[in-house]
Design a protein around this motif. Structure first.
Motif, PDB file in Angstrom:
ATOM      1  N   LEU A  38      38.318  34.877  34.482  1.00 12.65           N
ATOM      2  CA  LEU A  38      38.065  35.242  33.496  1.00 12.65           C
ATOM      3  C   LEU A  38      38.775  35.023  32.179  1.00 12.65           C
TER       4      LEU A  38
ATOM      5  N   TYR B 291      34.522  42.761  34.526  1.00 10.86           N
ATOM      6  CA  TYR B 291      34.643  41.622  34.650  1.00 10.86           C
ATOM      7  C   TYR B 291      33.020  40.501  35.190  1.00 10.86           C
TER       8      TYR B 291
ATOM      9  N   VAL C   2      41.217  44.186  33.874  1.00  4.69           N
ATOM     10  CA  VAL C   2      40.601  43.430  34.989  1.00  4.69           C
ATOM     11  C   VAL C   2      41.583  43.408  36.196  1.00  4.69           C
TER      12      VAL C   2
END
Length: 372
Positions: A48, A345, A26
């Protein structure tokens, strides 16, 4: 019922690897997009990391809670899920890029459709266990779950989010099948679902109206309109194809630089394949295969029907999402929004999926498994 076994270590290691890989990818895939749109290259990474911590806590908590005690909250969870699905269609819903799929305040948002996945994984097994032999009848075995599928599918489809609505229905049907529904009823249920899906796709294709029709035509020939309807599919294929066997190297993707829209989400598998190559893509698939295999073993060896059904629902959810995400990335099906579990994500998706893994781990603790 006492749990004297240890948790399935294979599941723990596999989930940990997938989450760590997800965090790394990500960050790698979102760096340019995050810098260009948010002014902070670490925007998605920081968020995240917070969600990964919350998800790890959720996984630990549900691994500690005896899974059969969740029956007490089945009705409340379903009612809450349905309520949030309705609220998201009101002015309270947050609209992003033409879709109302979120509830929340400011930057803190949740996806009710993800909550619905968790709710049905608790509610449907509880309902089937309570009915016992009545599951073979039409009134108690088929009609209630057909109705539930219709209501949840309709509410999520209106967001619009066809892929998630489809996943929730597959999860419900898989648990009903494992629960012992009459075979003729199950075949009828599948036939009705398949005919409905085929009719919907045919209508969209023939009418030629809206973005759904463009996605179908783009799937049939993405290169016919590579700058518009086929753009995402073409860019994804370019990313995967240019990765070769070993990839361009971590962080060296070209397609993530504003070619592939929001590469940290639905098309993250394409970025993984571009940076880590065929080897990296196969390794990700292998991790999911191991996780699904262990989940199936937990379901088969569960000490009771409730545990078997919950484990079946969790694994069917993971399996379908992985298949759809990779199929979309490889242009094997029309483009649709479906995150890759643990890797794409998405805060709500990660927390809910890890909470489900906690339930699976708790079931494994009470199952007779080879833990070598």
């Amino acid at each position: 019922m006492k749990g004297k076994n240890s948790y399935d270590i294979t599941i723990i290691i596999t989930v940990a690897l997938l989450v760590v890989i997800g965090i790394i990818m990500v960050f790698s895939s979102s760096y340019s997009y995050s810098l260009g749109t948010k002014g902070d290259p670490f925007f998605f990474l920081k968020r995240l990391l917070v969600w990964a911590v919350v998800g790890s806590i959720a996984m630990w908590v549900f691994a500690r809670i005896k899974y059969w005690t969740l029956q007490r909250y089945a009705n409340i969870l379903l009612l809450g899920a349905l309520t949030t699905l309705i609220l998201v269609l009101t002015p309270l819903g947050i609209n992003i890029n033409g879709a109302s799929r979120w509830l929340g305040v400011g930057s803190l948002t949740v996806m009710p459709s993800e909550i619905a996945k968790f709710a049905v994984i608790i509610f449907v097994p509880t309902s089937i266990v309570r009915k016992k032999e009545k599951i073979q009848t039409f009134t108690y075995g088929l009609l209630p779950y057909l109705t539930l599928c219709g209501i949840i599918f309709g509410l999520i489809y209106l967001q619009p989010d066809f892929s998630t609505a489809f996943v929730v229905c597959v999860v419900i049907i898989s648990m009903v099948f494992v629960g012992g529904i009459k075979l003729s009823h199950f075949i009828a249920l599948i036939a009705m679902g398949a005919s409905g899906l085929a009719s919907m796709i045919t209508y969209i294709f023939i009418s030629g109206k809206g973005y759904k029709a463009r996605r179908i035509t783009a799937f049939l020939d993405p290169w016919a309109d590579p700058s518009d309807s086929g753009f995402q599919a073409v860019q994804s294929l370019l990313a995967i194809g240019s990765g070769g066997l070993f990839g361009k190297g971590l962080g060296k993707s070209i397609q993530k630089h504003f070619y592939l829209p929001e590469p940290q989400n639905d098309f993250i598998f394409a970025i993984i394949s571009e940076e880590l190559g065929f080897i990296g893509g196969v390794f990700i698939i292998l991790l999911f295969v191991i996780l699904i295999w262990r989940g199936i073993r937990v379901a088969i060896n569960a000490p009771d029907l409730l545990g078997c059904l919950m484990a079946s629902g969790i694994i069917s959810m993971i399996t379908v999402q992985v298949m759809i995400n990779i199929a979309v990335a490889t242009s094997s099906m029309p483009v649709t929004g479906m995150p890759l579990p643990f890797i794409s994500y998405g805060g709500t998706s990660l927390v809910i999926t890890m909470a489900c893994m906690g339930i699976l781990l708790n079931i494994s603790r009470h199952s007779k498994l080879d833990r070598s």
